[in-house]
Design a protein around this motif. Structure first.
Motif, PDB file in Angstrom:
ATOM      1  N   ASP A  33      -8.064   0.145  -6.129  1.00  0.00           N
ATOM      2  CA  ASP A  33      -7.627  -0.393  -6.165  1.00  0.00           C
ATOM      3  C   ASP A  33      -5.795  -0.165  -6.259  1.00  0.00           C
ATOM      4  OD1 ASP A  33      -7.322   0.129  -9.155  1.00  0.00           O
ATOM      5  OD2 ASP A  33      -7.401  -1.901  -9.563  1.00  0.00           O
ATOM      6  N   PHE A  34      -5.372   0.956  -5.911  1.00  0.00           N
ATOM      7  CA  PHE A  34      -3.940   2.112  -5.580  1.00  0.00           C
ATOM      8  C   PHE A  34      -3.935   3.070  -5.371  1.00  0.00           C
ATOM      9  CE2 PHE A  34      -6.636   4.828  -8.973  1.00  0.00           C
ATOM     10  CZ  PHE A  34      -5.348   6.275  -8.451  1.00  0.00           C
ATOM     11  N   THR A  92      -0.171   0.206  -7.564  1.00  0.00           N
ATOM     12  CA  THR A  92      -1.668  -0.395  -7.601  1.00  0.00           C
ATOM     13  C   THR A  92      -1.729  -1.891  -8.027  1.00  0.00           C
ATOM     14  OG1 THR A  92      -0.236  -1.208 -10.605  1.00  0.00           O
ATOM     15  CG2 THR A  92      -1.111   1.042 -10.279  1.00  0.00           C
ATOM     16  N   ARG A  93      -3.135  -2.559  -8.380  1.00  0.00           N
ATOM     17  CA  ARG A  93      -3.148  -3.819  -8.292  1.00  0.00           C
ATOM     18  C   ARG A  93      -3.365  -4.211  -7.171  1.00  0.00           C
ATOM     19  NH1 ARG A  93      -0.435  -6.973 -13.018  1.00  0.00           N
ATOM     20  NH2 ARG A  93      -1.379  -5.586 -15.437  1.00  0.00           N
ATOM     21  N   LEU A  94      -4.360  -3.088  -6.079  1.00  0.00           N
ATOM     22  CA  LEU A  94      -4.289  -3.417  -4.534  1.00  0.00           C
ATOM     23  C   LEU A  94      -5.299  -3.931  -4.804  1.00  0.00           C
ATOM     24  CD1 LEU A  94      -3.203  -0.220  -2.425  1.00  0.00           C
ATOM     25  CD2 LEU A  94      -1.608  -2.375  -3.666  1.00  0.00           C
ATOM     26  N   ASN A  95      -5.649  -5.492  -3.659  1.00  0.00           N
ATOM     27  CA  ASN A  95      -6.747  -5.898  -3.189  1.00  0.00           C
ATOM     28  C   ASN A  95      -7.699  -4.824  -2.174  1.00  0.00           C
ATOM     29  OD1 ASN A  95      -5.088  -8.781  -4.007  1.00  0.00           O
ATOM     30  ND2 ASN A  95      -4.703  -9.041  -2.095  1.00  0.00           N
TER      31      ASN A  95
END
Length: 474
Positions: A33-34, A92-95
């Motif tokens: 997720d990054f 960060t915190r990507l789908n």
């Protein structure tokens, strides 16, 4: 390049799909997720004649609906970096399972210049189970790991073409042989050397291959990543020596190893019949040249092997040993013997009265109870109770004296939290015991208690305690 957080990467398996880069971008780093982007701005030159100065980098990350970045979703994620030499950023915190496009712009006081643009970058959610190294073997200067082959890691995926394994280590020491690059798919073991003893390292394996063009139309590179935190063993103690012994203790001098890290020492004494507990010895701050340590509750006149080990990050170094023998128990020359029957008994350290139950005889009262009642009648329960000892703490050895009604044996009293004491244990003879002898024995014990409570006498043996044990035979 920014390193991913070690804890987040531990045991992770990541499928990385990298498209062709453009401009001055450097290859990005991926996880679930990054994305970490790096760029090279050395091609950007300020126009000093026009007093041009750097202002910031602007990095953008867009979601996109296709793989050509011509249909991005607004607004993008934006990060502004006002420091020229800081040429990286992590989003960060990507789908998961989304396509992303990125763009980088150098902003100066006079112009905006592109520092690179990527085509669509998929963040792929892997369907593989988390991977780990098959085995890990460490010494104080090396780490060896084995891993599943590229084919094993791809067993649930479409057929892919193996390229290479790359084994990385962080931090990288000056004499380390890493990173290792292996082009043989069946060679699934790597050893990293030149490491510092007692230190933790992040070990990362990248198993890289290419898609089979007959099965997958796009030319992507696939990398499976396995990461773990592994510590080397500490170096052994440089030297261990005995600087003092007594009848029940040993004092040691420990010299720490010259290289590497040590959290604490562990020491232990072992003989053919007795072993001390493993004792932790903290290493004081300030890197002392030596550390003093003690082992207690040892047996007198016993030869011990003293082991000393270093401990770092939960790993133990190789033990270093020294041999020593404890001293005999010192004898007070003022103490005199006592007579049981017609034989004079030399007192070893102290007297110890014990009552045994004669199971083959029946008494009107339980002999142990009889002994206590007579003793209580003479001196009272308050005076008697402090002298009672547990039978399990008394270890009887050879016979050293015998009389008409009793035996005297050498013994050792080991009470928890106290040093072991060698004693002379007086017991009633089983073949001569009766109600009268038990009463007389209780009277003798009461006299010793009275004398010792009054401070003792140079010509009377010191009393250590009383043991009353056994059950009546039914």
């Amino acid at each position: 390049m920014l390193q991913a957080d070690m804890a987040a990467l531990r045991g992770a398996v990541v499928v990385i799909v990298i498209a062709t880069s453009a401009g001055n971008w450097l290859p990005p780093a991926f996880s679930h997720d990054f994305i970490t982007f790096n760029w090279d701005a050395t091609g950007f030159v300020l126009n000093e004649t026009r007093n041009e100065s750097f202002v910031k980098y602007v990095v953008q990350l867009y979601k996109t609906k296709n793989d050509s970045c011509d249909n991005v979703i607004q607004p993008p994620m934006v990060q502004e970096i006002p420091v020229y030499y800081l040429q990286h950023h992590t989003f960060t915190r990507l789908n998961l399972s989304h396509l992303y496009c990125s763009n980088c712009t150098i902003v100066s006081t006079l112009r905006n210049v592109s520092c690179g643009k990527y085509n669509a970058i998929p963040i792929v959610k892997t369907t593989e189970r988390p991977l780990s190294f098959n085995s890990k073997t460490v010494t104080n200067t090396s780490i060896t790991v084995t891993w599943p082959s590229f084919s094993e890691q791809n067993r649930n995926q479409k057929k892919r073409v193996f390229y290479y394994y790359q084994l990385d280590i962080a931090p990288l020491e000056p004499n380390t042989n890493g990173p290792l690059v292996i082009f043989n798919e069946t060679e699934v073991e790597g050893t990293l050397t030149g490491l510092i003893p007692g230190k933790e390292y992040q070990i990362q394996l990248k198993a890289t291959g290419d898609a089979n063009p007959k099965v997958e139309p796009h030319h992507f590179t696939y990398t499976f990543i396995t990461t773990d935190i592994i510590a080397t063993d500490p170096s052994p103690v440089e030297e261990v020596s005995v600087i003092h012994t007594s009848s029940t203790s040993v004092r040691l001098k420990l010299i720490p190893p010259k290289e590497g890290f040590v959290d604490l020492f562990q020491i232990q004494a072992t003989s053919t019949h007795h072993s001390s507990p493993l004792v932790d010895v903290p290493l004081p701050e300030g890197n002392p040249a030596s550390v003093k340590a003690n082992l207690f509750n040892l047996q007198p006149e016993t030869t011990y092997t003293i082991s000393a080990m270093t401990v770092a990050k939960g790993n133990r170094g190789k033990a270093k040993e020294v041999i020593c023998t404890t001293e005999p128990v010192p004898i007070d020359t003022k103490l005199v013997g006592w007579t049981t029957g017609v034989i004079m008994v030399v007192v070893i350290a102290a007297a110890f009265c014990t009552v045994r139950i004669v199971k083959r005889l029946k008494y009107r009262l339980n002999p142990a109870q009889l002994f206590k009642e007579v003793l209580e009648d003479i001196i009272g329960s308050e005076k008697m109770e402090p002298w009672l000892k547990k039978r399990k703490n008394l270890f009887l050895e050879e016979l050293i004296g015998e009389g008409e009604f009793g035996h005297v044996r050498k013994g050792v009293l080991r009470e928890e939290g106290q040093q072991a004491v060698i004693v002379a244990a007086k017991t009633l003879r089983v073949d001569r015991a009766n109600e009268i002898t038990y009463r007389d024995f209780a009277k003798e014990a009461s006299l010793l208690i009275e004398v010792n409570d009054d401070g003792g006498h140079v010509n009377i043996v010191s009393l250590i305690g009383l043991v009353v044990d056994g059950k009546m035979k039914k």
